[in-house]
Design a protein around this motif. Sequence first.
Motif, PDB file in Angstrom:
ATOM      1  N   PRO A   8      80.950-109.148  32.780  1.00  0.00           N
ATOM      2  CA  PRO A   8      79.724-109.787  33.229  1.00  0.00           C
ATOM      3  C   PRO A   8      78.479-109.315  32.465  1.00  0.00           C
ATOM      4  CG  PRO A   8      80.531-108.272  34.890  1.00  0.00           C
ATOM      5  CD  PRO A   8      81.565-108.325  33.800  1.00  0.00           C
ATOM      6  N   ARG A   9      78.524-108.086  31.914  1.00  0.00           N
ATOM      7  CA  ARG A   9      77.372-107.587  31.166  1.00  0.00           C
ATOM      8  C   ARG A   9      77.813-107.194  29.770  1.00  0.00           C
ATOM      9  NH1 ARG A   9      74.936-104.231  36.044  1.00  0.00           N
ATOM     10  NH2 ARG A   9      73.804-105.921  36.993  1.00  0.00           N
ATOM     11  N   GLY A  10      77.935-108.177  28.919  1.00  0.00           N
ATOM     12  CA  GLY A  10      78.332-107.932  27.542  1.00  0.00           C
ATOM     13  C   GLY A  10      77.147-107.530  26.689  1.00  0.00           C
ATOM     14  N   GLY A  11      77.416-107.334  25.418  1.00  0.00           N
ATOM     15  CA  GLY A  11      76.393-106.905  24.480  1.00  0.00           C
ATOM     16  C   GLY A  11      75.244-107.884  24.342  1.00  0.00           C
ATOM     17  N   ALA A  12      75.546-109.172  24.344  1.00  0.00           N
ATOM     18  CA  ALA A  12      74.488-110.171  24.206  1.00  0.00           C
ATOM     19  C   ALA A  12      73.555-110.150  25.413  1.00  0.00           C
ATOM     20  CB  ALA A  12      75.091-111.552  24.029  1.00  0.00           C
ATOM     21  N   MET A  13      74.124-109.987  26.590  1.00  0.00           N
ATOM     22  CA  MET A  13      73.295-109.954  27.794  1.00  0.00           C
ATOM     23  C   MET A  13      72.407-108.713  27.797  1.00  0.00           C
ATOM     24  SD  MET A  13      74.415-109.897  31.731  1.00  0.00           S
ATOM     25  CE  MET A  13      73.240-109.665  33.023  1.00  0.00           C
ATOM     26  N   ILE A  14      72.974-107.579  27.433  1.00  0.00           N
ATOM     27  CA  ILE A  14      72.195-106.345  27.393  1.00  0.00           C
ATOM     28  C   ILE A  14      71.079-106.458  26.364  1.00  0.00           C
ATOM     29  CG2 ILE A  14      72.299-103.888  26.813  1.00  0.00           C
ATOM     30  CD1 ILE A  14      75.108-103.895  28.094  1.00  0.00           C
ATOM     31  N   ALA A  15      71.375-107.015  25.208  1.00  0.00           N
ATOM     32  CA  ALA A  15      70.353-107.190  24.167  1.00  0.00           C
ATOM     33  C   ALA A  15      69.234-108.111  24.657  1.00  0.00           C
ATOM     34  CB  ALA A  15      70.987-107.741  22.896  1.00  0.00           C
ATOM     35  N   VAL A  17      68.311-108.682  27.812  1.00  0.00           N
ATOM     36  CA  VAL A  17      67.534-108.005  28.851  1.00  0.00           C
ATOM     37  C   VAL A  17      66.612-106.955  28.246  1.00  0.00           C
ATOM     38  CG1 VAL A  17      67.714-106.474  30.857  1.00  0.00           C
ATOM     39  CG2 VAL A  17      69.163-108.498  30.702  1.00  0.00           C
ATOM     40  N   VAL A  18      67.128-106.182  27.299  1.00  0.00           N
ATOM     41  CA  VAL A  18      66.300-105.139  26.673  1.00  0.00           C
ATOM     42  C   VAL A  18      65.137-105.770  25.906  1.00  0.00           C
ATOM     43  CG1 VAL A  18      66.305-103.362  24.868  1.00  0.00           C
ATOM     44  CG2 VAL A  18      68.110-103.399  26.591  1.00  0.00           C
ATOM     45  N   ALA A  19      65.412-106.808  25.132  1.00  0.00           N
ATOM     46  CA  ALA A  19      64.349-107.450  24.355  1.00  0.00           C
ATOM     47  C   ALA A  19      63.305-108.095  25.261  1.00  0.00           C
ATOM     48  CB  ALA A  19      64.949-108.495  23.420  1.00  0.00           C
ATOM     49  N   THR A  20      63.750-108.741  26.313  1.00  0.00           N
ATOM     50  CA  THR A  20      62.821-109.399  27.232  1.00  0.00           C
ATOM     51  C   THR A  20      61.985-108.372  27.989  1.00  0.00           C
ATOM     52  OG1 THR A  20      64.412-111.197  27.474  1.00  0.00           O
ATOM     53  CG2 THR A  20      62.649-111.111  29.079  1.00  0.00           C
ATOM     54  N   ALA A  21      62.636-107.309  28.448  1.00  0.00           N
ATOM     55  CA  ALA A  21      61.898-106.254  29.153  1.00  0.00           C
ATOM     56  C   ALA A  21      60.907-105.565  28.213  1.00  0.00           C
ATOM     57  CB  ALA A  21      62.869-105.236  29.744  1.00  0.00           C
ATOM     58  N   ALA A  58      62.024-112.371  34.184  1.00  0.00           N
ATOM     59  CA  ALA A  58      63.174-112.998  33.519  1.00  0.00           C
ATOM     60  C   ALA A  58      64.250-111.965  33.195  1.00  0.00           C
ATOM     61  CB  ALA A  58      62.724-113.704  32.234  1.00  0.00           C
ATOM     62  N   ALA A  59      63.836-110.791  32.758  1.00  0.00           N
ATOM     63  CA  ALA A  59      64.804-109.737  32.462  1.00  0.00           C
ATOM     64  C   ALA A  59      65.519-109.292  33.729  1.00  0.00           C
ATOM     65  CB  ALA A  59      64.100-108.549  31.798  1.00  0.00           C
ATOM     66  N   ALA A  60      64.773-109.106  34.807  1.00  0.00           N
ATOM     67  CA  ALA A  60      65.383-108.686  36.073  1.00  0.00           C
ATOM     68  C   ALA A  60      66.326-109.754  36.604  1.00  0.00           C
ATOM     69  CB  ALA A  60      64.288-108.387  37.099  1.00  0.00           C
ATOM     70  N   HIS A  61      65.909-110.998  36.522  1.00  0.00           N
ATOM     71  CA  HIS A  61      66.768-112.102  36.995  1.00  0.00           C
ATOM     72  C   HIS A  61      68.069-112.143  36.213  1.00  0.00           C
ATOM     73  CE1 HIS A  61      68.195-116.296  37.169  1.00  0.00           C
ATOM     74  NE2 HIS A  61      67.821-116.202  38.428  1.00  0.00           N
TER      75      HIS A  61
END
Length: 126
Positions: A8-15, A17-21, A58-61
Amino acid sequence: MFEHLSRPRGGAMIAYVVATAAGGVGALVIAVVLLLSGSASAVDVLLWAAMAVLLLGAAAHRWWLGGRNEERSRRIAAAIRPEQVAAAIRGSSGEIDAVRRLRVSHPGLGLRHAYDLYQHYAREHR
């Protein structure tokens, strides 16, 4: 068939979230600097603060709720029978129309899962 989607939390999702945050934190820093400088208008400060809120939201969502739709789509795809895929393919004018028909007939089915179903059926029935 959907092994590549099992995390559910792959590399693309983490990237994402980090970029948006990081963008949200940057916008917040700019808003604070403008506020403390005294030379910026209230509109400037409000716009940067709104940008920070939107980006951090958006990052939190994405972090906390992003996997729900993926999981729901995965469950829907697992419940679709080969006959239903065949019917969508038979009535379609091509690959794109078949995927669209699958998604229309199964609300909540994601684009990737619908395409995977189409590809899997097409490989099995060549």
